[in-house]
Scaffold this active site. Structure first.
Site, short mmCIF file in Angstrom:
data_model
loop_
_atom_site.label_atom_id
_atom_site.label_comp_id
_atom_site.label_asym_id
_atom_site.label_seq_id
_atom_site.Cartn_x
_atom_site.Cartn_y
_atom_site.Cartn_z
N ARG A 1 39.21 -15.97 41.90
CA ARG A 1 38.09 -16.73 41.36
C ARG A 1 36.83 -15.93 41.71
NH1 ARG A 1 36.76 -22.15 39.89
NH2 ARG A 1 34.68 -22.80 40.59
N HIS B 1 37.48 -19.06 31.59
CA HIS B 1 38.12 -20.02 32.51
C HIS B 1 39.42 -20.52 31.86
CE1 HIS B 1 38.51 -22.57 35.84
NE2 HIS B 1 37.46 -23.35 35.73
N ARG C 1 45.29 -29.62 35.94
CA ARG C 1 45.19 -28.26 36.45
C ARG C 1 46.42 -27.94 37.30
NH1 ARG C 1 40.16 -25.84 37.27
NH2 ARG C 1 41.38 -24.14 38.18
N ASP D 1 29.67 -29.09 30.05
CA ASP D 1 29.77 -28.48 31.37
C ASP D 1 28.39 -28.56 32.02
OD1 ASP D 1 30.71 -27.07 33.56
OD2 ASP D 1 30.87 -25.14 32.53
N GLN E 1 41.59 -23.71 33.21
CA GLN E 1 40.96 -24.99 32.92
C GLN E 1 41.20 -25.40 31.48
OE1 GLN E 1 39.05 -27.30 34.89
NE2 GLN E 1 39.50 -28.47 33.05
N CYS F 1 34.86 -30.12 32.90
CA CYS F 1 35.72 -29.42 33.87
C CYS F 1 35.38 -29.78 35.32
CB CYS F 1 35.65 -27.92 33.65
SG CYS F 1 34.02 -27.19 33.94
#
Length: 320
Positions: free
Chosen positions: A121, A148, A306, A239, A151, A278
């Site tokens: 990450r 991403h 997830r 987001d 996700q 997310c």
């Protein structure tokens, strides 16, 4: 270096990286989602620590590198690996010598000698790609500033649980054309759904990503009008306006204020539309409490998925 270059090198060695949704044939991604759904269904009534019957990660170790802090990514990958029968090692940026001059390539070789897979990450995509190009074990994109994918795989799974097959449906993105928007564009092409993105002109999705989708006849539409994007959509997604490390918060808030997902905006979507985010969310900024905490919201189902999606990704990486 591109993800494609890293994957070509890996394929020659039989290594399965999971770097971006754009790298795959659609059937592979569908197979991963189907596996995730089967594993999720099989866990009903079982404790969180119960190991999958076939132990697809038995005796394996996953290194998790966090150059950016995390809640959902760390918890879900750690639990996923344990449920698959494996173990994890968590490495923060200051745990590694990368910040003190060691190259990513050397780090990849050292990690490969000690673990069976690596999740990273990070902010810089080039770090992820250099890691993948030099690792002799699978590398998974846990997030970069550019994409991403884990996700968005969970988002597709959640949509199909709540609203049925995603192919041919219309989804709407509202806000910054950021890493989430990029992976949603990739997913729209790979899973065959329409994606309308409402973004301020200066925060529009990257042209190269839109060009990739256009070359593949993707149904991608970009507008500056949130109401137009959301109209009759089966799902509305947003987001946070200011991600970790951004220093222009005041300017971004001003630009993105008209893109807040509130009751009036989501009311323009389909009658049974769902809302996704997310997380972490900032109530009163990109979304109002009445939306994210209301009956349309599936954000916590997304977060749970997830775990299941990443179990399936890990199993795929290990060839299970």
């Amino acid at each position: 270096m591109t993800a494609a270059v890293a994957n070509i090198a890996a394929a020659a060695s039989g290594i399965r990286h999971f770097l971006d949704l754009s790298d795959f044939e659609p059937a592979v991604l569908r197979g991963i989602l189907d596996h995730a759904a089967r594993m999720k269904a099989g866990r009903k009534g079982k404790p969180k620590g119960a190991v999958e019957p076939d132990h697809p990660a038995a005796d394996r170790i996953l290194a998790m590198i966090f150059e950016k802090p995390s809640t959902r990514t760390r918890l879900s990958f750690d639990s996923a690996m344990r449920q698959l029968g494996g173990e994890t090692i968590v490495l923060r940026a200051d745990d590694l010598q990368i910040g003190r001059g060691e190259t990513v390539a050397d780090t990849a070789r050292i990690l490969s000698a000690n673990v069976d897979a690596i999740m990273m990450r990070t902010g810089k995509t080039k770090n992820l790609l250099e890691l993948a190009a030099n690792a002799s074990v699978p590398v998974i994109n846990g997030l970069t500033d550019d994409s991403h994918p884990c996700q968005v795989m969970a988002d597709v799974m959640t949509f199909e649980e709540k609203a049925g097959p995603i192919r041919g449906r219309k989804l709407a993105w509202v806000g910054d054309g950021n890493n989430m928007a990029t992976s949603l564009i990739h997913a729209a092409v790979q899973f065959g759904f329409r994606l309308d993105l409402a973004c301020p002109a200066e925060l529009a999705p990257e042209k190269k990503v839109l060009a990739w989708a256009a070359e593949r006849q993707g149904q991608i539409f970009v507008t500056e009008d949130p109401a137009a994007a959301v109209s009759d959509a089966a799902c509305v997604i947003t987001d946070t306006w200011v991600s970790m490390g951004m220093k222009d918060a005041e300017r971004r808030h001003k630009i993105l204020a008209p893109y807040q997902v509130n009751a009036a905006l989501i009311g323009k979507a389909a009658k049974d539309a769902i809302f996704m985010h997310c997380l972490p969310a900032h109530r009163g900024e990109e979304v109002t409490p009445e939306v994210i905490d209301g009956p349309r919201s599936v954000v916590f189902e997304e977060a749970e998925n997830r775990l299941h999606v990443q179990k399936a990704i890990l199993a795929w990486c290990f060839g299970a």
